[in-house]
Design a protein around this motif. Structure first.
Motif, PDB file in Angstrom:
ATOM      1  N   LEU A 105       0.811  -1.217   0.000  1.00 36.29           N
ATOM      2  CA  LEU A 105       0.000   0.000   0.000  1.00 36.29           C
ATOM      3  C   LEU A 105       0.846   1.271   0.000  1.00 36.29           C
ATOM      4  O   LEU A 105       0.606   2.187  -0.791  1.00 36.29           O
ATOM      5  CB  LEU A 105      -0.924   0.008   1.225  1.00 36.29           C
ATOM      6  CG  LEU A 105      -1.710   1.304   1.446  1.00 36.29           C
ATOM      7  CD1 LEU A 105      -2.741   1.510   0.348  1.00 36.29           C
ATOM      8  CD2 LEU A 105      -2.379   1.293   2.823  1.00 36.29           C
ATOM      9  N   TYR A 106       1.863   1.346   0.851  1.00 30.25           N
ATOM     10  CA  TYR A 106       2.574   2.615   1.028  1.00 30.25           C
ATOM     11  C   TYR A 106       3.497   2.954  -0.135  1.00 30.25           C
ATOM     12  O   TYR A 106       3.671   4.127  -0.466  1.00 30.25           O
ATOM     13  CB  TYR A 106       3.297   2.626   2.372  1.00 30.25           C
ATOM     14  CG  TYR A 106       2.301   2.695   3.506  1.00 30.25           C
ATOM     15  CD1 TYR A 106       1.682   3.888   3.843  1.00 30.25           C
ATOM     16  CD2 TYR A 106       1.925   1.548   4.190  1.00 30.25           C
ATOM     17  CE1 TYR A 106       0.740   3.956   4.840  1.00 30.25           C
ATOM     18  CE2 TYR A 106       0.974   1.597   5.196  1.00 30.25           C
ATOM     19  CZ  TYR A 106       0.381   2.810   5.511  1.00 30.25           C
ATOM     20  OH  TYR A 106      -0.576   2.869   6.498  1.00 30.25           O
ATOM     21  N   ALA A 107       4.051   1.946  -0.774  1.00 28.58           N
ATOM     22  CA  ALA A 107       4.838   2.207  -1.982  1.00 28.58           C
ATOM     23  C   ALA A 107       3.943   2.780  -3.073  1.00 28.58           C
ATOM     24  O   ALA A 107       4.336   3.694  -3.810  1.00 28.58           O
ATOM     25  CB  ALA A 107       5.508   0.922  -2.460  1.00 28.58           C
ATOM     26  N   TRP A 108       2.720   2.251  -3.160  1.00 29.38           N
ATOM     27  CA  TRP A 108       1.769   2.755  -4.165  1.00 29.38           C
ATOM     28  C   TRP A 108       1.322   4.171  -3.829  1.00 29.38           C
ATOM     29  O   TRP A 108       1.278   5.042  -4.708  1.00 29.38           O
ATOM     30  CB  TRP A 108       0.565   1.816  -4.251  1.00 29.38           C
ATOM     31  CG  TRP A 108      -0.467   2.281  -5.226  1.00 29.38           C
ATOM     32  CD1 TRP A 108      -0.407   2.181  -6.591  1.00 29.38           C
ATOM     33  CD2 TRP A 108      -1.712   2.937  -4.934  1.00 29.38           C
ATOM     34  NE1 TRP A 108      -1.532   2.734  -7.164  1.00 29.38           N
ATOM     35  CE2 TRP A 108      -2.347   3.208  -6.155  1.00 29.38           C
ATOM     36  CE3 TRP A 108      -2.338   3.314  -3.752  1.00 29.38           C
ATOM     37  CZ2 TRP A 108      -3.584   3.829  -6.235  1.00 29.38           C
ATOM     38  CZ3 TRP A 108      -3.567   3.942  -3.819  1.00 29.38           C
ATOM     39  CH2 TRP A 108      -4.174   4.196  -5.045  1.00 29.38           C
ATOM     40  N   LEU A 109       1.015   4.434  -2.565  1.00 31.19           N
ATOM     41  CA  LEU A 109       0.575   5.771  -2.176  1.00 31.19           C
ATOM     42  C   LEU A 109       1.641   6.818  -2.456  1.00 31.19           C
ATOM     43  O   LEU A 109       1.325   7.940  -2.877  1.00 31.19           O
ATOM     44  CB  LEU A 109       0.207   5.791  -0.686  1.00 31.19           C
ATOM     45  CG  LEU A 109      -1.118   5.146  -0.290  1.00 31.19           C
ATOM     46  CD1 LEU A 109      -1.313   5.235   1.217  1.00 31.19           C
ATOM     47  CD2 LEU A 109      -2.297   5.779  -1.017  1.00 31.19           C
ATOM     48  N   LYS A 110       2.880   6.456  -2.226  1.00 31.58           N
ATOM     49  CA  LYS A 110       3.961   7.401  -2.485  1.00 31.58           C
ATOM     50  C   LYS A 110       3.994   7.815  -3.946  1.00 31.58           C
ATOM     51  O   LYS A 110       4.202   8.985  -4.283  1.00 31.58           O
ATOM     52  CB  LYS A 110       5.298   6.783  -2.075  1.00 31.58           C
ATOM     53  CG  LYS A 110       6.465   7.767  -2.100  1.00 31.58           C
ATOM     54  CD  LYS A 110       7.719   7.145  -1.511  1.00 31.58           C
ATOM     55  CE  LYS A 110       8.853   8.163  -1.469  1.00 31.58           C
ATOM     56  NZ  LYS A 110      10.083   7.602  -0.860  1.00 31.58           N
ATOM     57  N   LYS A 111       3.745   6.864  -4.846  1.00 31.12           N
ATOM     58  CA  LYS A 111       3.734   7.166  -6.285  1.00 31.12           C
ATOM     59  C   LYS A 111       2.522   8.000  -6.672  1.00 31.12           C
ATOM     60  O   LYS A 111       2.573   8.771  -7.637  1.00 31.12           O
ATOM     61  CB  LYS A 111       3.748   5.857  -7.088  1.00 31.12           C
ATOM     62  CG  LYS A 111       5.062   5.098  -7.028  1.00 31.12           C
ATOM     63  CD  LYS A 111       5.066   3.889  -7.940  1.00 31.12           C
ATOM     64  CE  LYS A 111       4.177   2.786  -7.428  1.00 31.12           C
ATOM     65  NZ  LYS A 111       4.270   1.562  -8.247  1.00 31.12           N
ATOM     66  N   GLN A 112       1.434   7.857  -5.938  1.00 27.75           N
ATOM     67  CA  GLN A 112       0.208   8.582  -6.293  1.00 27.75           C
ATOM     68  C   GLN A 112       0.304  10.073  -5.981  1.00 27.75           C
ATOM     69  O   GLN A 112      -0.320  10.891  -6.653  1.00 27.75           O
ATOM     70  CB  GLN A 112      -0.996   7.983  -5.545  1.00 27.75           C
ATOM     71  CG  GLN A 112      -1.336   6.572  -5.958  1.00 27.75           C
ATOM     72  CD  GLN A 112      -1.541   6.443  -7.440  1.00 27.75           C
ATOM     73  OE1 GLN A 112      -2.380   7.125  -8.035  1.00 27.75           O
ATOM     74  NE2 GLN A 112      -0.774   5.571  -8.061  1.00 27.75           N
ATOM     75  N   ASP A 113       1.036  10.416  -4.935  1.00 26.42           N
ATOM     76  CA  ASP A 113       1.212  11.820  -4.548  1.00 26.42           C
ATOM     77  C   ASP A 113      -0.134  12.520  -4.347  1.00 26.42           C
ATOM     78  O   ASP A 113      -0.339  13.654  -4.786  1.00 26.42           O
ATOM     79  CB  ASP A 113       2.049  12.558  -5.601  1.00 26.42           C
ATOM     80  CG  ASP A 113       2.568  13.900  -5.094  1.00 26.42           C
ATOM     81  OD1 ASP A 113       2.806  14.014  -3.877  1.00 26.42           O
ATOM     82  OD2 ASP A 113       2.719  14.822  -5.914  1.00 26.42           O
ATOM     83  N   ALA A 114      -1.063  11.825  -3.701  1.00 29.57           N
ATOM     84  CA  ALA A 114      -2.390  12.397  -3.455  1.00 29.57           C
ATOM     85  C   ALA A 114      -2.324  13.427  -2.338  1.00 29.57           C
ATOM     86  O   ALA A 114      -1.455  13.382  -1.463  1.00 29.57           O
ATOM     87  CB  ALA A 114      -3.371  11.292  -3.091  1.00 29.57           C
ATOM     88  N   ASP A 115      -3.266  14.352  -2.360  1.00 31.94           N
ATOM     89  CA  ASP A 115      -3.337  15.366  -1.306  1.00 31.94           C
ATOM     90  C   ASP A 115      -4.028  14.814  -0.065  1.00 31.94           C
ATOM     91  O   ASP A 115      -3.661  15.148   1.060  1.00 31.94           O
ATOM     92  CB  ASP A 115      -4.082  16.597  -1.818  1.00 31.94           C
ATOM     93  CG  ASP A 115      -3.338  17.271  -2.947  1.00 31.94           C
ATOM     94  OD1 ASP A 115      -2.359  17.971  -2.675  1.00 31.94           O
ATOM     95  OD2 ASP A 115      -3.718  17.067  -4.116  1.00 31.94           O
ATOM     96  N   VAL A 116      -5.043  13.992  -0.286  1.00 31.72           N
ATOM     97  CA  VAL A 116      -5.792  13.398   0.819  1.00 31.72           C
ATOM     98  C   VAL A 116      -6.109  11.949   0.470  1.00 31.72           C
ATOM     99  O   VAL A 116      -6.481  11.641  -0.673  1.00 31.72           O
ATOM    100  CB  VAL A 116      -7.111  14.152   1.100  1.00 31.72           C
ATOM    101  CG1 VAL A 116      -7.821  13.552   2.309  1.00 31.72           C
ATOM    102  CG2 VAL A 116      -6.867  15.640   1.323  1.00 31.72           C
TER     103      VAL A 116
END
Length: 256
Positions: A19-30
């Motif tokens: 999950l966290y590797a993917w979230l880092k790539k997404q660069d989402a605000d929230v």
């Protein structure tokens, strides 16, 4: 502004699935999360505050059950845990983070699929949640409610709609309740505004039974529902299916 909503089906499980590797790539605000299935003592530093994010959580009292969370790049001005209704709040189902005139809510409505008692509770939650929904839409704030609503609103929102007309998640009363939000209250289903005719590509949840995922026999039960002015700023939306972090898929929406 990029907002992601995802039912994790357990934050520890999703962590182990990248999950966290993917979230880092997404660069989402929230990022709004549901079904954390953890208490504060179970959470690692990464789960509590991933690099570049502030983390906020509303845990269920029951271990390994429910719970919601929000990650945000900007520190919230204030955070509201729960609805102020004891039996709902004990299950960790509502978390609101406020940033200036923007409110972002992570919501996890109950499922009624396990039996009549839980379906009755689901209907009770829906009824008691209505005044809060009315207050939010009339507040003058920009509001987006992200989460697992456990309701497929229309026939296009699930593969086997004919066979599910008497099942929790597609009951006439549930669907009418959703219609009331959109038609009478003025909330906007952001995904449907941008993709009014999409069927198979809209699903966000697949049963673990049979070959539901392999055959894309899914349901759209995860939504970002927004006040009209904010919804009008939505420019793109997608359901991410290249990796699986849970039995749900992330719903991603970019707002101008």
């Amino acid at each position: 502004m990029k907002i992601i909503s995802l039912n994790l089906n357990g934050i520890r499980s999703a962590t182990n699935k990248g999950l966290y590797a993917w979230l880092k790539k997404q660069d989402a605000d929230v990022i709004c999360m549901q079904e954390i299935k953890a208490q504060a003592g179970d959470m690692t530093d990464q789960m509590l505050n991933p690099e570049g994010y502030y983390g906020y959580f509303h845990y269920a009292e029951k271990k390994g059950y429910s719970g919601v969370g929000i990650y945000a790049k900007t520190k919230a001005d204030s955070v509201i845990e729960g609805l102020g209704i004891a039996d709902i709040d004990s299950e960790g189902r509502y978390l609101e983070a406020r940033f200036g005139n923007l409110s972002v809510v992570s919501l996890y409505l109950p499922s009624g699929s396990s039996g009549e008692e839980r379906q009755a509770f689901k209907f009770s939650v829906m009824e008691r949640f209505m005044p809060q929904l009315q207050a939010l839409v009339q507040s003058g704030r920009d509001v987006v409610i992200c989460g697992d609503w456990n309701i497929a609103h229309k026939e296009a929102d699930l593969k086997n709609w004919k066979g599910n007309r008497k099942n929790s998640g597609f009951l006439p009363e549930e669907r009418a309740w959703m219609t009331q939000l959109f038609v009478e209250m003025g909330w906007v289903d952001v995904y449907r505004t941008l993709h009014p005719d999409t069927t198979d590509a809209c699903y966000t949840w697949w049963s673990n039974r049979g070959q539901a995922w392999a055959n894309n026999v899914g349901w759209r039960i995860d939504y970002q529902i927004a006040t009209p002015a904010l919804a009008a700023k939505a420019v793109s939306t997608s359901v991410y299916k290249d990796e699986r972090f849970s039995d749900h898929a992330p719903l991603i929406i970019d707002y101008a």
